[in-house]
Design a protein around this motif. Structure first.
Motif, PDB file in Angstrom:
ATOM      1  N   TYR A 197       0.826  -1.225   0.000  1.00  0.00           N
ATOM      2  CA  TYR A 197       0.000   0.000   0.000  1.00  0.00           C
ATOM      3  C   TYR A 197       0.856   1.268   0.000  1.00  0.00           C
ATOM      4  O   TYR A 197       1.819   1.386   0.747  1.00  0.00           O
ATOM      5  N   ARG A 198       0.479   2.200  -0.877  1.00  0.00           N
ATOM      6  CA  ARG A 198       1.182   3.490  -0.980  1.00  0.00           C
ATOM      7  C   ARG A 198       0.162   4.606  -0.743  1.00  0.00           C
ATOM      8  O   ARG A 198      -0.583   4.985  -1.660  1.00  0.00           O
ATOM      9  N   PRO A 199       0.092   5.151   0.457  1.00  0.00           N
ATOM     10  CA  PRO A 199      -0.926   6.172   0.763  1.00  0.00           C
ATOM     11  C   PRO A 199      -0.830   7.406  -0.127  1.00  0.00           C
ATOM     12  O   PRO A 199      -1.845   8.051  -0.408  1.00  0.00           O
ATOM     13  N   ASN A 200       0.370   7.720  -0.596  1.00  0.00           N
ATOM     14  CA  ASN A 200       0.534   8.917  -1.423  1.00  0.00           C
ATOM     15  C   ASN A 200      -0.080   8.775  -2.821  1.00  0.00           C
ATOM     16  O   ASN A 200      -0.195   9.763  -3.546  1.00  0.00           O
ATOM     17  N   ASN A 202      -3.142   7.391  -3.349  1.00  0.00           N
ATOM     18  CA  ASN A 202      -4.594   7.284  -3.270  1.00  0.00           C
ATOM     19  C   ASN A 202      -5.307   8.383  -4.056  1.00  0.00           C
ATOM     20  O   ASN A 202      -6.425   8.188  -4.537  1.00  0.00           O
ATOM     21  N   ASN A 203      -4.677   9.536  -4.155  1.00  0.00           N
ATOM     22  CA  ASN A 203      -5.282  10.652  -4.887  1.00  0.00           C
ATOM     23  C   ASN A 203      -4.742  10.780  -6.309  1.00  0.00           C
ATOM     24  O   ASN A 203      -4.874  11.816  -6.944  1.00  0.00           O
ATOM     25  N   GLY A 204      -4.123   9.702  -6.775  1.00  0.00           N
ATOM     26  CA  GLY A 204      -3.614   9.722  -8.138  1.00  0.00           C
ATOM     27  C   GLY A 204      -2.146  10.074  -8.218  1.00  0.00           C
ATOM     28  O   GLY A 204      -1.491  10.385  -7.217  1.00  0.00           O
ATOM     29  N   HIS A 205      -1.613  10.016  -9.427  1.00  0.00           N
ATOM     30  CA  HIS A 205      -0.202  10.274  -9.689  1.00  0.00           C
ATOM     31  C   HIS A 205      -0.122  11.084 -10.976  1.00  0.00           C
ATOM     32  O   HIS A 205      -0.942  10.929 -11.880  1.00  0.00           O
ATOM     33  N   SER A 206       0.857  11.956 -11.061  1.00  0.00           N
ATOM     34  CA  SER A 206       0.949  12.860 -12.210  1.00  0.00           C
ATOM     35  C   SER A 206       1.132  12.112 -13.529  1.00  0.00           C
ATOM     36  O   SER A 206       0.815  12.651 -14.600  1.00  0.00           O
ATOM     37  N   ARG A 328     -10.637   3.046   1.835  1.00  0.00           N
ATOM     38  CA  ARG A 328     -11.061   2.489   3.123  1.00  0.00           C
ATOM     39  C   ARG A 328     -10.316   1.230   3.555  1.00  0.00           C
ATOM     40  O   ARG A 328     -10.140   0.992   4.744  1.00  0.00           O
ATOM     41  N   LEU A 329      -9.899   0.414   2.578  1.00  0.00           N
ATOM     42  CA  LEU A 329      -9.322  -0.887   2.928  1.00  0.00           C
ATOM     43  C   LEU A 329      -7.855  -1.031   2.532  1.00  0.00           C
ATOM     44  O   LEU A 329      -7.317  -2.133   2.576  1.00  0.00           O
ATOM     45  N   ARG A 330      -7.212   0.050   2.105  1.00  0.00           N
ATOM     46  CA  ARG A 330      -5.783   0.028   1.766  1.00  0.00           C
ATOM     47  C   ARG A 330      -5.474  -0.951   0.625  1.00  0.00           C
ATOM     48  O   ARG A 330      -4.407  -1.540   0.573  1.00  0.00           O
ATOM     49  N   ILE A 331      -6.414  -1.109  -0.287  1.00  0.00           N
ATOM     50  CA  ILE A 331      -6.208  -2.021  -1.411  1.00  0.00           C
ATOM     51  C   ILE A 331      -6.240  -1.195  -2.698  1.00  0.00           C
ATOM     52  O   ILE A 331      -7.295  -0.795  -3.168  1.00  0.00           O
ATOM     53  N   GLN A 332      -5.066  -0.907  -3.235  1.00  0.00           N
ATOM     54  CA  GLN A 332      -4.953  -0.105  -4.457  1.00  0.00           C
ATOM     55  C   GLN A 332      -4.876  -1.054  -5.659  1.00  0.00           C
ATOM     56  O   GLN A 332      -3.804  -1.486  -6.074  1.00  0.00           O
ATOM     57  N   LYS A 432       8.623  -6.343  -0.334  1.00  0.00           N
ATOM     58  CA  LYS A 432       9.018  -5.092   0.319  1.00  0.00           C
ATOM     59  C   LYS A 432      10.507  -5.051   0.662  1.00  0.00           C
ATOM     60  O   LYS A 432      11.009  -4.021   1.099  1.00  0.00           O
ATOM     61  N   LEU A 433      11.202  -6.163   0.478  1.00  0.00           N
ATOM     62  CA  LEU A 433      12.642  -6.163   0.772  1.00  0.00           C
ATOM     63  C   LEU A 433      13.336  -5.104  -0.072  1.00  0.00           C
ATOM     64  O   LEU A 433      13.105  -4.999  -1.287  1.00  0.00           O
ATOM     65  N   PRO A 434      14.184  -4.279   0.523  1.00  0.00           N
ATOM     66  CA  PRO A 434      14.804  -3.159  -0.204  1.00  0.00           C
ATOM     67  C   PRO A 434      15.678  -3.580  -1.378  1.00  0.00           C
ATOM     68  O   PRO A 434      15.913  -2.785  -2.291  1.00  0.00           O
ATOM     69  N   CYS A 435      16.176  -4.806  -1.378  1.00  0.00           N
ATOM     70  CA  CYS A 435      17.072  -5.244  -2.448  1.00  0.00           C
ATOM     71  C   CYS A 435      16.343  -5.530  -3.761  1.00  0.00           C
ATOM     72  O   CYS A 435      16.990  -5.815  -4.777  1.00  0.00           O
ATOM     73  N   LEU A 436      15.011  -5.447  -3.774  1.00  0.00           N
ATOM     74  CA  LEU A 436      14.250  -5.818  -4.966  1.00  0.00           C
ATOM     75  C   LEU A 436      13.898  -4.628  -5.854  1.00  0.00           C
ATOM     76  O   LEU A 436      13.047  -4.737  -6.737  1.00  0.00           O
ATOM     77  N   ALA A 437      14.512  -3.496  -5.632  1.00  0.00           N
ATOM     78  CA  ALA A 437      14.431  -2.337  -6.541  1.00  0.00           C
ATOM     79  C   ALA A 437      13.030  -1.775  -6.685  1.00  0.00           C
ATOM     80  O   ALA A 437      12.606  -1.413  -7.786  1.00  0.00           O
ATOM     81  N   SER A 438      12.321  -1.675  -5.595  1.00  0.00           N
ATOM     82  CA  SER A 438      10.979  -1.098  -5.655  1.00  0.00           C
ATOM     83  C   SER A 438      11.069   0.393  -5.969  1.00  0.00           C
ATOM     84  O   SER A 438      11.844   1.121  -5.349  1.00  0.00           O
ATOM     85  N   PRO A 439      10.277   0.891  -6.923  1.00  0.00           N
ATOM     86  CA  PRO A 439      10.347   2.317  -7.260  1.00  0.00           C
ATOM     87  C   PRO A 439       9.730   3.186  -6.168  1.00  0.00           C
ATOM     88  O   PRO A 439       8.805   2.759  -5.467  1.00  0.00           O
ATOM     89  N   ALA A 440      10.248   4.385  -6.029  1.00  0.00           N
ATOM     90  CA  ALA A 440       9.649   5.352  -5.101  1.00  0.00           C
ATOM     91  C   ALA A 440       8.314   5.828  -5.666  1.00  0.00           C
ATOM     92  O   ALA A 440       8.025   5.668  -6.853  1.00  0.00           O
ATOM     93  N   ASP A 441       7.502   6.446  -4.804  1.00  0.00           N
ATOM     94  CA  ASP A 441       6.185   6.915  -5.246  1.00  0.00           C
ATOM     95  C   ASP A 441       6.282   7.819  -6.465  1.00  0.00           C
ATOM     96  O   ASP A 441       5.499   7.690  -7.415  1.00  0.00           O
ATOM     97  N   GLU A 442       7.236   8.730  -6.456  1.00  0.00           N
ATOM     98  CA  GLU A 442       7.326   9.695  -7.559  1.00  0.00           C
ATOM     99  C   GLU A 442       7.795   9.050  -8.864  1.00  0.00           C
ATOM    100  O   GLU A 442       7.633   9.626  -9.948  1.00  0.00           O
ATOM    101  N   ASP A 443       8.371   7.840  -8.791  1.00  0.00           N
ATOM    102  CA  ASP A 443       8.874   7.167  -9.986  1.00  0.00           C
ATOM    103  C   ASP A 443       7.911   6.119 -10.530  1.00  0.00           C
ATOM    104  O   ASP A 443       8.232   5.436 -11.518  1.00  0.00           O
ATOM    105  N   CYS A 444       6.752   5.965  -9.920  1.00  0.00           N
ATOM    106  CA  CYS A 444       5.788   4.971 -10.393  1.00  0.00           C
ATOM    107  C   CYS A 444       5.213   5.386 -11.752  1.00  0.00           C
ATOM    108  O   CYS A 444       5.208   6.564 -12.104  1.00  0.00           O
TER     109      CYS A 444
END
Length: 473
Positions: A197-200, A202-206, A328-332, A432-444
């Motif tokens: 879940y990424r709370p940032n 929820n209101n969309g991404h640019s 409401r349920l943190r399911i994006q 969620k392990l940091p070694c798996l190269a998960s993108p930051a919110d701004e890079d999604c």
């Protein structure tokens, strides 16, 4: 964000090398040819055209198109994530099939210490791959290819064990995979996205945008899925009239859901216009809703009604349920897999249970005990001997009543959802392990993070949305 934290230069080659070594070793020790592919088993009495290749390959080819072209194009609907949607689908699908041949093979095709490989194995492996790709839709744009490979590596065993347990021990009728494919894939994907879940967002991404060309490409994927869905639903049914009904029901269900999708899209738009997202997704709902009863004598009218009902539920889910789950349920649920595979899967399972309860010998004749194999009399029952006079080679069953079989179907539904959810949550924590190269919110939702982009991509980035429909998926 530090670019090195998402760089694939070491992570992706290292993971691929490890996976390929594992696969090569396991294939070397445990995979051999099925009798139909083994030259040693052929002689002057063998008829080449009796080879299972000619029975199974057309279905394999059709499902291949769905997996690599249909899903690939469908997932390319985001303006700045088209490369990733198609290419990561390609990568994930290729690995998933290789891995599923081994894992599923152990449970379904293992004999004398070997997995016996034929085209039918590939069809089953592609169904496992479809499960992974459906789940992928829930986290589209928010994961790296390394995460997706790890997700596939974990999901295929979770799925294979669940499928084996449901089909071998609970023993259900599920010709179109509504339980073991659609429900499992949906709730596994929701479990993963719940943990990620990424709370940032929820209101969309640019960059969570579509474009004229990306929407056209996505509809092309829809058309490929639509055209070949009858093969998907019928490939593992009994040959003959069962398979014939499966093709008919799937086409009718898809047709009615398509007509309904156009009507609903126009009615619910304030200006009476069509929305491309509805055409891309909701039109396919009928293929899922007929799945559990696709080979049964439900009547063409029932297949038509299921297409309408599934489409309506799917459409309303996209409009109202998806935002509720995120807020409401943190399911994006990025691609709305709960609408196209979860809600419609539940409707399909309910229809299948009703069809089981209504099935009688008057409607089916003695073939009822082939279609509903678990209702066939057990070995030693005099009725089985009488039925074998009418249907030579009829297999002994469990002697279940219609009511008992219906209860087992219900048990399979809840067991599958529970297993999928647990598997998805566990997988989410691994991703969620940091070694798996998960993108930051701004890079999604951005191809540039993982690809060398052509120059016209950068001019496209500078453009602004034309209207409100273009600004949000």
């Amino acid at each position: 964000m530090n670019p090195s934290s998402t760089s694939l230069r070491v992570r992706l080659p290292a993971l691929v090398l490890v996976l390929e070594v594992i696969l090569l070793v396991l294939y070397s020790f445990f995979v051999t040819y099925d009798d139909n592919a083994n030259a040693k088993m052929q002689n002057n009495m063998t008829l080449p055209m009796d080879n299972s290749l000619y029975r199974d390959y057309p279905y394999f080819a059709d499902v291949q198109v769905m997996i690599f072209v249909g899903f690939g194009c469908l997932l390319a609907f985001l303006r700045f994530y088209g490369f990733s949607g198609m290419v990561f689908n390609f990568l994930t699908a290729t690995f998933s099939i290789q891995w599923a041949i081994l894992v599923q093979g152990y449970f379904q095709f293992y004999q004398d210490g070997k997995i016996h490989l034929a085209v039918i194995n590939l069809i089953n492996a592609e169904f496992a791959c479809a499960v992974v790709l459906i789940s992928f839709g829930a986290v589209l744009g928010k994961t790296s290819p390394v995460q997706l490979l790890v997700m596939a590596f974990l999901e295929v065993p979770f799925f294979s064990v669940t499928e084996w347990a449901v089909l071998k021990y609970i023993r259900v009728n599920d010709a179109g995979g509504s339980i073991v494919i659609h429900l499992f894939a949906c709730y596994f994907g929701l479990g993963v996205t719940f943990v990620l879940y990424r709370p940032n967002l929820n209101n969309g991404h640019s960059k969570e945008l579509t474009s004229y060309h990306s929407d056209i490409l996505s509809v092309l994927g829809t058309l490929f899925l639509w055209v070949f869905w009858p093969s998907f639903n019928s490939s593992l049914t009994l040959k003959g009239d069962d398979q014939h009904r499966a093709v008919l029901h799937t086409f009718i269900g898809l047709s009615s859901s398509t007509m309904t999708a156009f009507a609903l899209s126009a009615v619910f738009n304030k200006k009476g216009k069509l929305t491309m997202a509805d055409i891309q997704n909701v039109t396919l709902a009928g293929g899922v809703t007929v799945g559990a009863s696709v080979d049964m004598m439900i009547s063409p009218a029932a297949a038509y009604a299921l297409g309408v009902l599934g489409c309506t539920a799917c459409f309303l889910g996209y409009r109202y349920l998806t935002p509720f789950l995120a807020q409401r349920l943190r399911i994006q649920d990025q691609c709305g897999i709960h609408n196209l595979h979860g809600l419609t899967g539940l409707i399909s399972c309910t229809a299948g249970i009703c069809a089981i309860l209504l099935a009688t010998e008057e409607t089916y004749g003695p073939s009822m005990y082939e279609i509903f194999a678990h209702r066939s009399p057990p070995e030693g029952d005099p009725k089985l001997l009488a039925l074998r006079q009418l249907i030579p080679g009829l297999k002994a069953g469990l002697g279940r009543s219609a009511e008992e079989q219906a209860l087992y179907q219900v048990a399979a539904i809840f067991s599958t959802i529970a297993a999928a959810t647990v598997g998805g949550v566990v997988t989410g924590f691994v991703l969620k392990l940091p070694c798996l190269a998960s993108p930051a919110d701004e890079d999604c939702f951005d191809d540039e993070l993982f690809f060398h982009m052509p120059t016209d991509f950068y001019s496209e980035v500078k453009k602004t949305p034309i209207n409100e429909h273009d600004s949000k998926v």
